[in-house]
Scaffold this motif. Structure first.
Motif, short mmCIF file in Angstrom:
data_model
loop_
_atom_site.label_atom_id
_atom_site.label_comp_id
_atom_site.label_asym_id
_atom_site.label_seq_id
_atom_site.Cartn_x
_atom_site.Cartn_y
_atom_site.Cartn_z
N ASP A 1 0.81 -1.21 0.00
CA ASP A 1 0.00 0.00 0.00
C ASP A 1 0.84 1.26 0.00
O ASP A 1 1.76 1.41 0.81
CB ASP A 1 -0.90 0.04 1.24
CG ASP A 1 -1.92 -1.08 1.25
OD1 ASP A 1 -2.18 -1.65 0.18
OD2 ASP A 1 -2.47 -1.35 2.32
N THR B 1 -2.03 6.51 -1.05
CA THR B 1 -3.44 6.61 -1.42
C THR B 1 -4.31 5.64 -0.64
O THR B 1 -5.52 5.84 -0.53
CB THR B 1 -3.65 6.35 -2.93
OG1 THR B 1 -3.19 5.04 -3.24
CG2 THR B 1 -2.90 7.37 -3.76
N HIS B 2 -3.71 4.61 -0.06
CA HIS B 2 -4.48 3.62 0.70
C HIS B 2 -4.88 4.14 2.08
O HIS B 2 -5.57 3.44 2.82
CB HIS B 2 -3.69 2.32 0.82
CG HIS B 2 -3.60 1.60 -0.48
ND1 HIS B 2 -4.52 0.65 -0.89
CD2 HIS B 2 -2.70 1.71 -1.49
CE1 HIS B 2 -4.19 0.22 -2.09
NE2 HIS B 2 -3.09 0.83 -2.47
N GLU C 1 -6.52 7.07 2.27
CA GLU C 1 -7.72 7.87 2.01
C GLU C 1 -8.96 7.05 2.35
O GLU C 1 -9.01 5.85 2.12
CB GLU C 1 -7.74 8.30 0.55
CG GLU C 1 -6.57 9.21 0.19
CD GLU C 1 -6.46 9.47 -1.30
OE1 GLU C 1 -7.34 9.05 -2.07
OE2 GLU C 1 -5.46 10.11 -1.68
N GLN D 1 -10.49 4.69 -0.19
CA GLN D 1 -9.62 3.55 -0.50
C GLN D 1 -9.58 2.55 0.65
O GLN D 1 -9.54 1.34 0.42
CB GLN D 1 -8.21 4.03 -0.84
CG GLN D 1 -7.33 2.92 -1.38
CD GLN D 1 -7.85 2.35 -2.70
OE1 GLN D 1 -8.20 3.09 -3.62
NE2 GLN D 1 -7.89 1.04 -2.80
N LYS E 1 -12.63 0.49 0.28
CA LYS E 1 -12.49 -0.43 -0.85
C LYS E 1 -11.55 -1.58 -0.48
O LYS E 1 -11.84 -2.75 -0.76
CB LYS E 1 -11.94 0.33 -2.06
CG LYS E 1 -11.80 -0.51 -3.29
CD LYS E 1 -11.30 0.35 -4.46
CE LYS E 1 -11.09 -0.51 -5.69
NZ LYS E 1 -10.56 0.28 -6.81
N ASP E 2 -10.42 -1.26 0.16
CA ASP E 2 -9.46 -2.30 0.55
C ASP E 2 -10.07 -3.28 1.54
O ASP E 2 -9.85 -4.49 1.45
CB ASP E 2 -8.20 -1.67 1.17
CG ASP E 2 -7.33 -0.95 0.16
OD1 ASP E 2 -7.48 -1.21 -1.06
OD2 ASP E 2 -6.50 -0.13 0.58
#
Length: 78
Positions: A22, A25-26, A28, A31, A34-35
């Protein structure tokens, strides 16, 4: 690599271990959500998932390698 129902993953090892690296941006909110969904979908379909951040890979790569090897060997050393 693209896995149906999960999406693109950074690495798929031995057909069962997903390793994700990651970047910033991971962190945010969208995100992260989503992850989390992708991790759950991965587990529900039989994959193991290891997730690492940039700091892990750059500053402690041996820990990353050791953990990946432990999973591939089918055991976790504590």
């Amino acid at each position: 690599m693209y896995l149906p129902g999960i999406g693109f993953v950074d690495f798929l090892l031995e057909g069962f271990l997903i390793v994700e690296i990651d970047g910033s941006t991971h962190l945010e909110r969208a995100q992260v959500k989503k992850d989390r969904g992708r991790n759950n979908a991965s587990t529900l379909t039989g994959y193991a998932v290891l997730r690492y951040g940039y700091h892990d890979v750059v500053h402690n790569p041996q820990k990353v390698v050791d953990e990946v090897r432990q999973v591939l060997r089918g055991r976790v050393i504590r």
